[in-house]
Every structure is written in structure tokens, then in C-alpha cells.
Scaffold this motif. Structure first.
Motif: not given
Length: 253
Positions: A31-40, A194-206, A222-225
Motif C-alpha cells: 500500500p502507498w498511503v497518501r493523506a489529503n488535508f486542508v488547513a487555514s 493520520f497521527g497514528e499512521l505518521l507515528a507508525a511511519d506508514a504515510v508515503d505522502e501528504l 491536521i495530525s494528533l499523536s
């Protein structure tokens, strides 16, 4: 494509141009994991408690092409409830064309399923997720979630997948998706998932949209861990719209 200070002006880009800019790797074996978020501008992930409150036309354009490219759209249960998720609405002809090019889409043009991550299976079987979709949603849950809840969701048309005992780890989630042949993953939130995926080094792109507004208040990022981490990223591109919206794509170094 017109470039401004190493950025690309969104105006004038075709749908094919955008697909090329956001193409997934060809034939990914895991799996290639892409996250998509919007922020101010000041870092808020929501306005009026919804990410939709920060949306702009440019954000919607990229949001749409990312869904067209994906095999599956993953969200946490809280996000699915708060944003009143329904099924993805995509273009069958475009999905087939993207598949033929090897960068995403689907062989038959089918829409990507919405996969909701919920350890308790606490979802309303009457929600739009189940009633307004052309593709059965995936409910990624645990073996210890109440059996009657899981049966209710299955009766509502969902495909219920157990991906853990008491909790769903990022590895368990991605393994379950891989077993279903869903390798091009699009994560749309929320911050805890998203934070859990990031902490597990499982996100390939944002893919991050910065909306041209200041929000203030106490909205989340956008992320909480549970723990701080540092993940160096490489900027792949910046898209600029005339209204000030900035869309960036970042991949792991």
C-alpha cells in the motif's frame, strides 16, 4: 504550464495535467498511503468544526482528482460521522483511463469504496455512508467489536473486515487493505488516524491545501499523536490559485 517562483499556476491545468502531478506509483506491491488535508493559514484543520468550512474551488478540484486516482478512501469513524460521509462520486470513464495509464483509477471504472476505521463498529446503519453509495463501504473493525453492531452494518450493505483484536494498528489496517487488493490508499482524516499512521511511519505522502483564511479559535491541527516525532519531507510541487489557495504535495525523504 505557467510557473511562478517555482510554483505552478493552477489556472489552465487540464484534468490530465493534474492526474500526472498526483499520479500514484505504477503497480505498487504494498500500500502507498497518501493523506489529503486542508488547513487555514494559522494551522486550523476545520472551520465551524468541519474541514468543509475551509474548502475552496481549487481544493475541491484536487480533492476530486485524488479520489479518481485512489483504490480506497480511508477515514476514521469520527470524521465519517462529523462530515456526514456518503459514497465517493467519480467518473467511470476517467477511472478506466487512469487505470489504462497505470497511475490509478479502476479497470471497470468503479468508484473507490469508503473504508471507515472503527474499533467499536459504532456507526449508524441509516447514515449516508450506507444509503448513498454505488459501492459497498468497508468497515475496518475488530474481532471484539459487538457482533450485533457488525451484523447491522453488514445488513445495511457494508463489507465488514476484522483487522485487529481490541484495537486496529496501522499495520493491521494496511494489511487488511492489501489483502483486498487496495494498494493506492487515500486517507482523508481525521487527525487521530493520520497521527497514528505518521507515528507508525506508514504515510508515503501528504497533499496539503492551505486555504487563504485565518481562523483562530481552538480547532485542531491536521495530525494528533501521543508522542512527538520528526519526519523529514520533500516538496514535490506547489500549485497556486488566483484566490490565494496553495496546494502542496510532500513525500517522504
Amino acid at each position: 504550464m505557467q510557473r511562478i517562483h517555482n510554483a505552478i499556476q493552477l489556472t489552465g491545468l487540464s484534468r490530465d495535467n493534474l492526474a500526472d502531478l498526483y499520479a500514484y506509483p505504477t503497480d505498487p506491491q504494498v500500500p502507498w498511503v497518501r493523506a489529503n488535508f486542508v488547513a487555514s493559514i494559522d494551522g486550523s484543520a476545520t472551520s465551524g468544526d468541519l474541514s468543509e468550512g475551509l474548502g475552496t474551488p481549487a481544493d475541491k478540484t484536487v480533492f476530486t482528482i485524488l479520489r479518481e486516482l485512489a483504490d480506497v478512501i480511508v477515514v476514521g469513524a469520527g470524521t465519517a460521522r462529523a462530515e456526514n460521509y456518503g459514497g465517493a462520486r467519480t467518473d467511470p470513464q476517467l477511472r478506466r483511463a487512469l487505470y489504462d495509464r497505470g497511475i490509478g483509477g479502476h479497470r471497470d471504472g468503479a468508484s473507490p469504496p469508503i473504508a471507515v476505521v472503527t474499533s467499536s463498529a459504532a456507526l449508524d446503519p441509516g447514515a449516508r455512508l450506507f444509503t448513498e453509495t454505488a459501492v459497498p463501504p468497508l468497515i475496518i473493525t475488530t474481532s471484539t467489536a459487538p457482533a450485533d453492531r457488525k451484523q447491522q452494518l453488514a445488513d445495511a450493505g457494508a463489507r465488514v473486515v476484522e483487522a485487529g483484536g481490541v484495537a486496529i494498528t496501522p499495520q493491521g489496517l494496511l494489511s487488511a487493505l492489501a489483502d483486498l487488493g487496495l494498494q493506492r490508499v487515500l486517507c482523508e482524516g481525521g487527525p487521530h488516524l493520520f497521527g497514528e499512521l505518521l507515528a507508525a511511519d506508514a504515510v508515503d505522502e501528504l497533499c496539503l491545501t492551505t486555504a487563504p483564511v485565518l481562523v483562530g479559535g481552538t480547532a485542531r491541527r491536521i495530525s494528533l499523536s501521543a508522542h512527538e516525532f520528526r519526519m523529514p519531507m520533500v516538496r514535490r510541487h506547489i500549485l497556486l490559485d488566483d484566490d490565494g489557495t496553495m496546494l502542496t504535495r510532500w513525500t517522504r525523504r
